[in-house]
Design an enzyme around this catalytic site. Structure first.
Site, mmCIF file in Angstrom:
data_model
loop_
_atom_site.group_PDB
_atom_site.id
_atom_site.type_symbol
_atom_site.label_atom_id
_atom_site.label_comp_id
_atom_site.label_asym_id
_atom_site.label_seq_id
_atom_site.Cartn_x
_atom_site.Cartn_y
_atom_site.Cartn_z
ATOM 1 N N ALA A 55 -14.383 131.149 26.209
ATOM 2 C CA ALA A 55 -14.545 129.727 26.490
ATOM 3 C C ALA A 55 -15.955 129.401 26.961
ATOM 4 O O ALA A 55 -16.280 128.242 27.191
ATOM 5 C CB ALA A 55 -13.532 129.273 27.549
ATOM 6 N N ILE A 85 -21.763 130.982 24.792
ATOM 7 C CA ILE A 85 -21.931 131.812 23.600
ATOM 8 C C ILE A 85 -20.564 132.203 23.029
ATOM 9 O O ILE A 85 -20.359 132.208 21.813
ATOM 10 C CB ILE A 85 -22.761 133.058 23.923
ATOM 11 C CG1 ILE A 85 -24.172 132.648 24.381
ATOM 12 C CG2 ILE A 85 -22.845 133.990 22.714
ATOM 13 C CD1 ILE A 85 -25.012 133.794 24.906
ATOM 14 N N ALA A 124 -17.450 138.221 28.462
ATOM 15 C CA ALA A 124 -17.145 137.812 29.838
ATOM 16 C C ALA A 124 -18.128 138.459 30.805
ATOM 17 O O ALA A 124 -18.275 139.685 30.829
ATOM 18 C CB ALA A 124 -15.716 138.204 30.201
ATOM 19 N N SER A 168 -28.270 142.067 27.255
ATOM 20 C CA SER A 168 -29.346 141.102 27.508
ATOM 21 C C SER A 168 -30.693 141.797 27.515
ATOM 22 O O SER A 168 -30.802 142.984 27.860
ATOM 23 C CB SER A 168 -29.122 140.420 28.861
ATOM 24 O OG SER A 168 -30.250 139.647 29.234
ATOM 25 N N TYR A 224 -28.602 140.888 38.345
ATOM 26 C CA TYR A 224 -27.973 140.657 37.042
ATOM 27 C C TYR A 224 -28.371 141.739 36.054
ATOM 28 O O TYR A 224 -27.532 142.299 35.338
ATOM 29 C CB TYR A 224 -28.370 139.271 36.524
ATOM 30 C CG TYR A 224 -27.946 138.988 35.113
ATOM 31 C CD1 TYR A 224 -26.602 139.057 34.738
ATOM 32 C CD2 TYR A 224 -28.877 138.631 34.145
ATOM 33 C CE1 TYR A 224 -26.202 138.783 33.432
ATOM 34 C CE2 TYR A 224 -28.484 138.349 32.843
ATOM 35 C CZ TYR A 224 -27.158 138.431 32.491
ATOM 36 O OH TYR A 224 -26.766 138.159 31.208
ATOM 37 N N LYS A 268 -25.993 144.380 33.928
ATOM 38 C CA LYS A 268 -25.952 144.478 32.470
ATOM 39 C C LYS A 268 -26.292 145.897 31.996
ATOM 40 O O LYS A 268 -25.700 146.404 31.037
ATOM 41 C CB LYS A 268 -26.907 143.474 31.838
ATOM 42 C CG LYS A 268 -26.582 142.016 32.110
ATOM 43 C CD LYS A 268 -25.164 141.640 31.711
ATOM 44 C CE LYS A 268 -24.969 141.528 30.222
ATOM 45 N NZ LYS A 268 -23.608 141.024 29.873
ATOM 46 N N ARG A 275 -41.382 134.234 26.287
ATOM 47 C CA ARG A 275 -39.968 134.498 26.045
ATOM 48 C C ARG A 275 -39.667 134.259 24.574
ATOM 49 O O ARG A 275 -40.451 133.674 23.849
ATOM 50 C CB ARG A 275 -39.071 133.566 26.898
ATOM 51 C CG ARG A 275 -39.197 133.733 28.413
ATOM 52 C CD ARG A 275 -38.625 135.037 28.889
ATOM 53 N NE ARG A 275 -38.552 135.106 30.341
ATOM 54 C CZ ARG A 275 -39.524 135.568 31.124
ATOM 55 N NH1 ARG A 275 -40.666 135.985 30.576
ATOM 56 N NH2 ARG A 275 -39.381 135.603 32.433
#
Length: 352
Positions: free
Chosen positions: A10, A13, A76, A119, A179, A183, A247
């Site tokens: 949901a 992405i 998720a 990522s 983060y 990952k 980026r």
């Protein structure tokens, strides 16, 4: 046709992957915790109604959710740089524990194909070359340098300026914030699962995603969301540092297509990683300027502010994904910015 489980389906992405998979004739089951920090009003209106829906947290996964599943697309996760170190337990819980629970359930159910949303943050700083010492890895950013407006990392050996270069999938992983560490942990867990189970695992290292239905009103969103949300309020986008951070901005539809291609990639018993990027980098300042111009709003303001956990430049080569998956980004930067200027956003998160 496969029966596909999309965790986090949901999300921004995830929902794009769901629609793309359904359009290709696959059966899709969406599993999402619908966390209030992301989903202000439960299931989003734009989520494809053809998909089955399971409201559940991947950290407490019932094996029954994997019944009849042929492959898993694991989206998720808790995303973004984070607000402060109080976020550490949540990142580890959602991203690493959630992945571990999912992998254990897949092993019990003999589900052997996984695509992981990874990522570019796993690289930390991107690639750099010193004219004297060749390829080098910059050290941690120092507050004193950033306070003084010295944003470019120096050579760790001689202190000379560095040239930013593209990074390939064989670059060492060097996570530099919470983060990023989570990952990286996900990739290691998935690699361990693949070796132990003989499963096929592909990690897609997304670059900066943008497109319709970006979330708004959350500090965990990326710069595209933050800039568009500011313009929506009649405010100028606030660009940190000097705006020259490099980026790669990639459209959500391209990310969705990469996920479907990835199910035909990889090698049993191992984890294969791919950079998913446009291959045409832009600075954060350029992106803010293009979006503001397309929106017709205030011009960006370069503030000189910084976040210690940010990195300066991350530009990766998408060549491996092109050669092995047949993936090439289709949405050009200029066209994507024009679309984003008027695209619908996900409802703002309401905080108590």
């Amino acid at each position: 046709m496969v029966r596909l489980l999309v965790t986090g389906g949901a999300g921004f992405i995830g929902a794009a992957i769901v629609s793309a998979a359904l359009d290709e004739g696959h059966e899709v089951v969406v599993l999402d915790a619908l966390l209030p920090e992301v989903h202000a009003s439960g299931w989003p209106d734009h989520l494809d109604p053809r998909a089955e829906r399971v409201h559940a947290d991947v950290r407490h996964l019932d094996d029954g959710a994997l019944a009849g599943i042929d492959a898993v697309c694991h989206q998720a996760a808790m995303v973004g740089l984070g607000v402060n170190l109080d976020d550490l337990p949540a990142y580890v819980s959602h991203n690493e524990l959630g992945t571990a629970v999912l992998l254990a359930a897949m092993a019990r159910r003999s589900v052997t194909r996984l695509v992981l949303a990874s990522s570019m943050v796993v690289y930390g700083e991107g690639g750099y070359r010193c004219q004297e010492h060749g390829p080098v890895r910059p050290g941690p950013r120092r507050v004193a340098d950033l306070d003084a407006g010295r944003f470019e990392p120096p050579c760790p050996l001689c202190g000379a300026p560095l040239d930013s270069v593209v990074v390939g999938e064989d670059a060492p992983l060097d996570p530099r914030n919470t983060y990023a560490a989570s990952k990286t942990g996900q990739e290691h867990l998935v690699g361990s699962w693949a070796r132990a189970s003989g499963g096929t695992a592909v990690a897609l290292r997304y670059h900066n995603a943008y497109g319709p239905h970006l979330p708004q009103g959350t500090p965990y969103a990326g710069v595209a969301s933050l800039f568009r949300s500011a313009l929506e309020k009649g405010q100028a986008p606030r660009v940190f540092e000097d705006g020259r951070q490099a980026r790669d901005f990639v459209h959500v539809s391209d990310l969705a297509r990469a996920n479907l291609l990835a199910f035909d990639g990889g090698t049993p018993g191992t984890l294969t990683a791919y950079n998913i990027a446009s291959g045409t980098p832009h600075t954060v300042g350029e992106m803010a300027g293009a979006l503001a111009a397309a929106f017709g709003g205030p011009a960006p303001v370069v503030t000189g502010e910084f976040r210690l956990g940010d990195v300066r430049h991350v530009v990766a080569s998408p060549e491996k994904a092109r050669a092995e998956l047949g993936f090439t980004a289709a949405v050009a930067f200029a066209d994507g910015m024009k679309e984003l200027a008027t695209a619908p956003l996900r409802a703002a998160v309401v905080r108590g």
